[in-house]
Design a protein around this motif. Structure first.
Motif, PDB file in Angstrom:
ATOM      1  N   GLY A 129      51.176  36.013 -78.662  1.00  0.00           N
ATOM      2  CA  GLY A 129      50.025  35.868 -79.566  1.00  0.00           C
ATOM      3  C   GLY A 129      50.345  36.051 -81.033  1.00  0.00           C
ATOM      4  O   GLY A 129      49.440  36.317 -81.828  1.00  0.00           O
ATOM      5  N   LEU A 130      51.611  35.854 -81.430  1.00  0.00           N
ATOM      6  CA  LEU A 130      52.001  36.090 -82.827  1.00  0.00           C
ATOM      7  C   LEU A 130      51.267  35.175 -83.796  1.00  0.00           C
ATOM      8  O   LEU A 130      50.962  35.578 -84.921  1.00  0.00           O
ATOM      9  N   LEU A 131      51.002  33.943 -83.381  1.00  0.00           N
ATOM     10  CA  LEU A 131      50.258  33.006 -84.218  1.00  0.00           C
ATOM     11  C   LEU A 131      48.787  32.948 -83.816  1.00  0.00           C
ATOM     12  O   LEU A 131      47.922  32.701 -84.656  1.00  0.00           O
ATOM     13  N   THR A 132      48.501  33.201 -82.559  1.00  0.00           N
ATOM     14  CA  THR A 132      47.136  33.103 -82.046  1.00  0.00           C
ATOM     15  C   THR A 132      46.203  34.075 -82.757  1.00  0.00           C
ATOM     16  O   THR A 132      45.081  33.706 -83.151  1.00  0.00           O
ATOM     17  N   GLU A 133      46.636  35.310 -82.910  1.00  0.00           N
ATOM     18  CA  GLU A 133      45.792  36.327 -83.551  1.00  0.00           C
ATOM     19  C   GLU A 133      45.450  35.990 -85.000  1.00  0.00           C
ATOM     20  O   GLU A 133      44.275  36.073 -85.387  1.00  0.00           O
ATOM     21  N   PRO A 134      46.418  35.608 -85.845  1.00  0.00           N
ATOM     22  CA  PRO A 134      46.060  35.275 -87.233  1.00  0.00           C
ATOM     23  C   PRO A 134      45.068  34.123 -87.340  1.00  0.00           C
ATOM     24  O   PRO A 134      44.196  34.137 -88.215  1.00  0.00           O
ATOM     25  N   LEU A 135      45.179  33.130 -86.454  1.00  0.00           N
ATOM     26  CA  LEU A 135      44.236  32.017 -86.493  1.00  0.00           C
ATOM     27  C   LEU A 135      42.828  32.478 -86.125  1.00  0.00           C
ATOM     28  O   LEU A 135      41.834  32.017 -86.701  1.00  0.00           O
ATOM     29  N   ALA A 136      42.732  33.399 -85.169  1.00  0.00           N
ATOM     30  CA  ALA A 136      41.426  33.946 -84.805  1.00  0.00           C
ATOM     31  C   ALA A 136      40.860  34.788 -85.947  1.00  0.00           C
ATOM     32  O   ALA A 136      39.642  34.791 -86.184  1.00  0.00           O
ATOM     33  N   ARG A 137      41.705  35.506 -86.655  1.00  0.00           N
ATOM     34  CA  ARG A 137      41.239  36.323 -87.779  1.00  0.00           C
ATOM     35  C   ARG A 137      40.706  35.458 -88.924  1.00  0.00           C
ATOM     36  O   ARG A 137      39.929  35.932 -89.750  1.00  0.00           O
ATOM     37  N   LEU A 138      41.123  34.205 -88.977  1.00  0.00           N
ATOM     38  CA  LEU A 138      40.617  33.279 -89.988  1.00  0.00           C
ATOM     39  C   LEU A 138      39.299  32.638 -89.564  1.00  0.00           C
ATOM     40  O   LEU A 138      38.770  31.781 -90.261  1.00  0.00           O
ATOM     41  N   PRO A 141      38.742  45.017 -82.082  1.00  0.00           N
ATOM     42  CA  PRO A 141      37.462  44.574 -81.506  1.00  0.00           C
ATOM     43  C   PRO A 141      36.922  43.303 -82.140  1.00  0.00           C
ATOM     44  O   PRO A 141      36.201  42.536 -81.496  1.00  0.00           O
ATOM     45  N   GLU A 142      37.265  43.047 -83.387  1.00  0.00           N
ATOM     46  CA  GLU A 142      36.752  41.873 -84.088  1.00  0.00           C
ATOM     47  C   GLU A 142      37.218  40.574 -83.430  1.00  0.00           C
ATOM     48  O   GLU A 142      36.560  39.538 -83.539  1.00  0.00           O
ATOM     49  N   LEU A 143      38.347  40.626 -82.734  1.00  0.00           N
ATOM     50  CA  LEU A 143      38.900  39.425 -82.122  1.00  0.00           C
ATOM     51  C   LEU A 143      38.245  39.100 -80.780  1.00  0.00           C
ATOM     52  O   LEU A 143      38.413  37.990 -80.263  1.00  0.00           O
ATOM     53  N   GLY A 148      35.371  38.271 -79.552  1.00  0.00           N
ATOM     54  CA  GLY A 148      34.504  37.123 -79.346  1.00  0.00           C
ATOM     55  C   GLY A 148      35.134  35.789 -79.666  1.00  0.00           C
ATOM     56  O   GLY A 148      34.554  34.746 -79.374  1.00  0.00           O
ATOM     57  N   ARG A 149      36.310  35.792 -80.297  1.00  0.00           N
ATOM     58  CA  ARG A 149      36.901  34.525 -80.743  1.00  0.00           C
ATOM     59  C   ARG A 149      38.272  34.232 -80.138  1.00  0.00           C
ATOM     60  O   ARG A 149      38.809  33.143 -80.342  1.00  0.00           O
ATOM     61  N   LEU A 150      38.847  35.162 -79.407  1.00  0.00           N
ATOM     62  CA  LEU A 150      40.218  34.989 -78.926  1.00  0.00           C
ATOM     63  C   LEU A 150      40.283  35.170 -77.422  1.00  0.00           C
ATOM     64  O   LEU A 150      39.814  36.161 -76.870  1.00  0.00           O
ATOM     65  N   ARG A 151      40.866  34.193 -76.740  1.00  0.00           N
ATOM     66  CA  ARG A 151      41.034  34.247 -75.292  1.00  0.00           C
ATOM     67  C   ARG A 151      42.433  33.773 -74.933  1.00  0.00           C
ATOM     68  O   ARG A 151      43.057  33.011 -75.676  1.00  0.00           O
ATOM     69  N   TYR A 152      42.904  34.229 -73.770  1.00  0.00           N
ATOM     70  CA  TYR A 152      44.231  33.839 -73.291  1.00  0.00           C
ATOM     71  C   TYR A 152      44.150  33.379 -71.842  1.00  0.00           C
ATOM     72  O   TYR A 152      43.315  33.861 -71.064  1.00  0.00           O
ATOM     73  N   ARG A 153      45.027  32.442 -71.487  1.00  0.00           N
ATOM     74  CA  ARG A 153      45.153  32.007 -70.099  1.00  0.00           C
ATOM     75  C   ARG A 153      46.625  31.819 -69.757  1.00  0.00           C
ATOM     76  O   ARG A 153      47.384  31.243 -70.557  1.00  0.00           O
ATOM     77  N   ALA A 154      47.024  32.305 -68.601  1.00  0.00           N
ATOM     78  CA  ALA A 154      48.398  32.111 -68.126  1.00  0.00           C
ATOM     79  C   ALA A 154      48.451  30.785 -67.378  1.00  0.00           C
ATOM     80  O   ALA A 154      48.180  30.716 -66.178  1.00  0.00           O
ATOM     81  N   CYS A 155      48.778  29.725 -68.105  1.00  0.00           N
ATOM     82  CA  CYS A 155      48.847  28.393 -67.503  1.00  0.00           C
ATOM     83  C   CYS A 155      49.637  27.473 -68.421  1.00  0.00           C
ATOM     84  O   CYS A 155      49.966  27.823 -69.560  1.00  0.00           O
ATOM     85  N   THR A 156      49.946  26.283 -67.916  1.00  0.00           N
ATOM     86  CA  THR A 156      50.596  25.261 -68.723  1.00  0.00           C
ATOM     87  C   THR A 156      49.531  24.378 -69.364  1.00  0.00           C
ATOM     88  O   THR A 156      48.357  24.423 -68.997  1.00  0.00           O
ATOM     89  N   VAL A 157      49.956  23.545 -70.290  1.00  0.00           N
ATOM     90  CA  VAL A 157      48.998  22.666 -70.963  1.00  0.00           C
ATOM     91  C   VAL A 157      48.457  21.619 -69.998  1.00  0.00           C
ATOM     92  O   VAL A 157      47.282  21.241 -70.075  1.00  0.00           O
ATOM     93  N   GLU A 158      49.285  21.180 -69.033  1.00  0.00           N
ATOM     94  CA  GLU A 158      48.787  20.206 -68.063  1.00  0.00           C
ATOM     95  C   GLU A 158      47.822  20.850 -67.068  1.00  0.00           C
ATOM     96  O   GLU A 158      46.866  20.204 -66.609  1.00  0.00           O
ATOM     97  N   GLU A 159      48.042  22.121 -66.738  1.00  0.00           N
ATOM     98  CA  GLU A 159      47.080  22.827 -65.890  1.00  0.00           C
ATOM     99  C   GLU A 159      45.766  23.033 -66.617  1.00  0.00           C
ATOM    100  O   GLU A 159      44.689  22.929 -66.010  1.00  0.00           O
ATOM    101  N   LEU A 160      45.836  23.302 -67.906  1.00  0.00           N
ATOM    102  CA  LEU A 160      44.612  23.441 -68.702  1.00  0.00           C
ATOM    103  C   LEU A 160      43.852  22.125 -68.738  1.00  0.00           C
ATOM    104  O   LEU A 160      42.627  22.107 -68.582  1.00  0.00           O
ATOM    105  N   LEU A 161      44.570  21.017 -68.924  1.00  0.00           N
ATOM    106  CA  LEU A 161      43.911  19.711 -68.941  1.00  0.00           C
ATOM    107  C   LEU A 161      43.231  19.436 -67.603  1.00  0.00           C
ATOM    108  O   LEU A 161      42.100  18.945 -67.563  1.00  0.00           O
TER     109      LEU A 161
END
Length: 341
Positions: free
Chosen positions: A140-149, A174-176, A178-191
């Protein structure tokens, strides 16, 4: 002799920084690295590249709008490698130190390009209302900053331990929530899951997305065609695709693999496979059949002494790319609920 020649290449490339030169000199003096063996390996890679490029051209011609994501982007060896490193994502001095400092470039790059397309900015939340997918999010090194924006961000990664750590780390803010979620899956599984629930009400942060981000990811994937296909179906018309990766050049082999892994040990040895590197031109050709137009390509340069990144006119090593999917209608953003903290 060849080690000294390689040293001169590095010193010339970093001639503006005498500290870098001294570091490289010391490491070359003590390193058991054999440049002749690297050259032999480099020749073998070039021979395989011709075959791979031909196969990729055939695959691109075969892809159509009716194609299904039947292949997988996952390389089992890459998963095992990152599984072993999963606990170290948030160690700013560890194996992922360069990724931590890369946020100084990639976060503004994503923010500014999205703001240029979605002009209804909110004070302090420039990405408010936008749905963003972070593919290969790791810890989540990049995921968190994007949610903070202000973005509604979903991070996906096939390594479950990395996702567990990402969830644990984000739970301290706590601020994150409502805006940040994670899933253990591949992009094709998400699709596949997106298609299964199409037409049903979805939670904030699920697709289709205003932007998909794949930062330092595509050079670890097993199937780039499947990746491009999935992105084309997960992104809204007018949405953005952001990629940072490594170019496929002689210089990238010398610096990203030989220097960074075998000499300076900036990243663990074996992290990168030159066969999986891709040039900006090849990446653009890969994306075009899926409705993407490349708007921006910028070179990035890492300084191993200061541990910092800077923009560069040279794209021969690392580069950032911004592409936009053809818009059937002007891109729009969701209104942020009034009174939301």
């Amino acid at each position: 002799m060849y080690s000294k020649k390689f040293g001169r290449i590095l010193l010339g490339f970093y001639s503006h920084n005498t500290n870098v030169s001294s570091v490289v000199k010391r490491r070359l003096a003590t390193c058991p690295f054999s440049w002749s063996s690297a050259c032999k390996h480099r020749k073998q890679l070039l021979q395989r590249t011709t075959i791979v490029s031909s196969e990729r051209s055939v695959l691109l011609c075969q892809m159509s709008s009716t194609q299904s994501a039947s292949n997988t982007t996952v390389d089992p060896e890459e998963v095992r490698r990152f599984q072993a490193l999963a606990s170290k994502w948030w160690d700013e001095q560890g194996e992922f130190a360069a990724l931590h400092s890369l946020n100084d470039l990639r976060v503004p790059f994503i923010r500014d390009n999205l703001m240029s397309l979605h002009r209804e900015c909110q004070p302090g939340r420039p990405l408010g209302g936008l749905k963003i997918l972070d593919v290969g999010c790791g810890g989540g090194l990049l995921t968190e900053p994007l949610a903070r924006l202000g973005g509604h961000v979903l991070g996906v990664d096939p390594v479950e331990n990395s996702i567990s750590l990402a969830r644990l780390h984000s739970s301290s803010d706590p601020e994150l929530g409502g805006r940040l979620r994670y899933r253990a899956c591949t992009v094709e599984e998400l699709l596949g899951s997106e298609e299964d629930v199409r037409g049903e009400e979805k939670e904030a942060g699920e697709g289709p997305f205003d932007a998909v981000v794949a930062s330092e990811v595509v050079e670890h994937l097993a199937d780039l065609e499947t990746f491009a296909f999935c992105c084309g179906h997960l992104i809204k018309p007018g949405g953005s695709l952001f990629i940072t990766t490594i170019n496929k050049t002689n210089l990238s082999y010398a610096l990203a693999i030989v220097a960074a892994e075998q000499i300076l040990r900036i990243v663990p040895q074996g992290t990168h496979d030159w066969d999986k590197f891709i040039s900006p031109a090849d990446l653009e050709r890969l994306l075009e059949p899926h409705g993407f137009s490349v708007l921006t390509v910028r070179g990035m340069l890492y300084n191993p002494v200061t541990g910092s990144w800077c923009w560069s006119d040279n794209t021969e090593i690392n580069y950032a790319l911004h592409a936009v999917k053809a818009a059937k209608e002007p891109p729009h953003r969701q209104a942020e609920p009034e009174g939301r903290a």
